[in-house]
Design an enzyme around this catalytic site. Structure first.
Site, PDB file in Angstrom:
ATOM      1  CB  CYS A  14     -30.080  -3.705   8.557  1.00  0.00           C
ATOM      2  SG  CYS A  14     -28.787  -2.548   9.048  1.00  0.00           S
ATOM      3  N   GLY A  62     -35.347   6.660  14.875  1.00  0.00           N
ATOM      4  CA  GLY A  62     -36.656   6.751  15.519  1.00  0.00           C
ATOM      5  C   GLY A  62     -37.784   6.046  14.799  1.00  0.00           C
TER       6      GLY A  62
END
Length: 604
Positions: free
Chosen positions: A520, A320
């Protein structure tokens, strides 16, 4: 006869004496080479060869070294709906100093000061330096439009004297690799992370902390290979004795005895007061006002450029961080749909949104590969009447089959888990079950009001902007101490999965909208190769400029595999449209990749 016996006895004595003086000796150990932090990341040979082709041998060696270390600063995003950077800087400075935390970058290497290129002096509201915070370890980001980002300076790597004496090694605790990676980021050593301990360690004793990395097994897999609770003797017979050379991450005080570490299921096992990398912990500090987040993740939300009143989808939203960053940039005006296929992760998103006081976030349980709802004839007629761009309005979102996670789900309290039921004793098995619930959440069938029905997805052309922060190999996360399980097959599997999710994102964005794709990982197959696939497959997509532009250019060219397959990356002229964050660069960030696409008319 007597002379013969005497001669034999003399010969035997000389032989035994010779054996005694020439018995094989164990190799002498250099304490400075053993009791230090100097890890080497082990790669699958094929994966290493692939990355060497992509980056060059020297550059990839620097990347591998950087990945084994944490960034020497913590990046904090300020919730501008509740506070300001100046207020947070003053509060954090006071709180951290009250907690006894101090940063001394001068004791570390040059890497400790790498964040100087993105940080400034603390300032007050009029823009002038704040004299009360002069030389503070907390500073404001100077990147344009990121003045709500605050940096907390850490330090390292430090050289630690573990008190080694010849024939008397220090008492020691071995922790798991995942525990060690968290400790390097500033966490405590908790009981579940302890694997082995020296004999006769009592509460309050000083111990050295080392890491047990996974080793290849006979079955071809990877594992630690020794029983939790093993007693360390400080000799070369200890498990992974030589493998732990250069894998000492700090020195601490035991918070419980050796017996307690392997008897209780939870709690802080060690208080590390002497760390190789010194970074502060932000647990329970300024909740609702700040959020700890990596700089590239913050820039990803900016690249999406969300506007007030828009409808935005975060396809893989957990935990989130980017979702809430988008909502704050929109000033909590509009609608942000946060979707994830994990029930418990959806609860985490909703909890974070409530903590930050955000109202425009709606959470759904949804598999990203099923984000587009199949349209029947009646739905298709409604969708095509949604406007000039073919998008549909809020009231036209498919409601059937979508049940929002109930707010009452957040009422679940972990504090009640350890209370005895009707005064009866709680068994160890039940206690372990309760511990799993505390870590992972109560589960879909045990959450109060939190059961979520299967989501059928959304109509095409529903959203103004879509963020796809795709699940990936995560080879850019720092610190990382192990990568042996990653193979070319697993990396290629990630890439195929990401392409399928991207195809879903393309259908959901209206013409004239925006897609931002991020990962990532340092793997070009999941980054530049995805961009190439997107541009070649969906001709109405085009790369868009990003703001702010902080990361470096993408990789141009491609890679030829032994089986003849040619993996294509960016073409000349496209590299400056993407942002690639290099862990070995002066920015000292995680490895990250961002690409932004404009969506044209889809009828072409």
């Amino acid at each position: 006869m007597k002379r013969g016996r005497a001669f034999v006895k003399t010969l035997c004595r000389r032989t035994l004496s010779s054996l005694h003086h020439h018995k094989p000796s164990l190799p002498k150990m250099d304490p400075s080479e053993r009791y230090c932090y100097n890890p080497t990341l082990r790669w699958n040979p094929q994966v290493e060869e692939y990355f060497v082709k992509a980056y060059g041998a020297d550059h990839f060696a620097r990347i591998s070294k950087a990945i084994t270390q944490p960034s020497c600063y913590s990046c904090i995003r300020v919730n501008t709906l509740k506070s300001t950077s100046d207020s947070v800087i003053k509060k954090l400075s006071s709180l951290l100093q009250e907690n006894g935390w101090q940063s001394d970058p001068s004791k570390g290497t040059d890497a400790a000061n790498n964040s100087d290129c993105i940080a400034t002096e603390p300032v007050v509201s009029d823009g002038s330096p704040d004299a009360s915070l002069k030389n503070s370890f907390i500073s404001k980001c100077k990147i344009p439009d990121l003045d709500y980002v605050v940096f907390v300076q850490g330090s390292g790597p430090h050289t630690i004297d573990y008190g080694y004496k010849e024939d008397k090694p220090p008492k020691e605790v071995i922790v798991s690799r995942k525990c060690a990676e968290a400790v390097l980021r500033g966490a405590h050593v908790y009981v579940p992370g302890v694997l082995a301990c020296s004999a006769h360690v009592e509460k309050g004793e000083q111990v050295a902390v080392s890491v047990a990395l996974e080793q290849p097994g006979a079955d071809g897999g990877w594992g630690v290979g020794f029983t939790r609770g093993t007693v360390l003797q400080g000799s070369q017979a200890d498990p992974f004795y030589f493998e732990r050379n250069g894998l000492y991450i700090g020195q601490g005080i035991s918070m419980m005895s050796r017996a307690g570490m392997f008897r209780v299921p939870q709690g802080v096992a060690l208080d590390l007061n002497n760390r190789v990398f010194n970074l502060p912990s932000f647990n329970d500090l300024l909740e609702g006002e700040i959020f700890l987040q990596n700089l590239p993740s913050i820039i990803t939300a900016h690249a999406l450029d969300p506007q007030e009143g828009e409808k935005i989808l975060d396809m893989c939203a957990a935990p989130g961080g980017k979702t809430t960053a988008i909502a704050i940039l929109m000033k909590d005006k509009g609608e942000v749909i946060a979707a994830d296929r994990s029930h418990n992760k959806v609860l985490e998103i909703q909890k974070l949104a409530a903590e930050l006081g955000l109202k425009c976030i709606t959470t759904y349980k949804l598999d990203a590969l099923k984000s587009v709802q199949r349209i029947n004839k009646s739905d298709n007629q409604d969708a095509t009447q949604g406007g000039v761009n073919g998008s549909i309005q809020n009231s036209e979102l498919p409601k059937s089959g979508i049940e929002k996670v109930s707010d009452t789900a957040l009422g679940f309290s972990h504090a009640t888990l350890d209370q005895p039921k009707n005064g009866k004793y709680t068994s160890n098995a039940e206690h372990r079950k309760n511990m799993r619930v505390m870590r992972n959440g109560p589960g879909r069938n045990n959450t109060f009001g939190g059961r979520v029905e299967k989501c059928k997805g959304f109509f095409p052309n529903t959203f103004d902007r879509v963020l796809l922060d795709a699940p990936c190999s995560a080879l850019g996360l720092r610190p990382r101490l192990f990568s042996g399980e990653d193979t070319m097959e697993s990396l290629q599997s990630h890439a195929k999965y990401q392409r399928r999710m991207f195809d879903q994102a393309v259908q959901l964005v209206r013409p004239g909208g925006v897609i931002v794709y991020s990962t990532c990982t340092i793997n070009p197959g999941e980054n530049e190769a995805l961009v190439r696939y997107a541009l070649d497959t969906h001709k109405f997509l085009s790369l868009a400029s990003q703001h702010p532009k902080v990361g470096g250019p993408g990789l141009v060219g491609g890679c030829q595999f032994p089986d003849g397959y040619q993996e294509e990356w960016l073409r000349p002229g496209e590299e400056d449209f993407v942002q690639r964050f290099d862990p070995s660069s002066e920015l000292d960030t995680m490895g990250f990749f961002i690409a932004k696409f404009n969506v044209g008319a889809k009828d072409i």
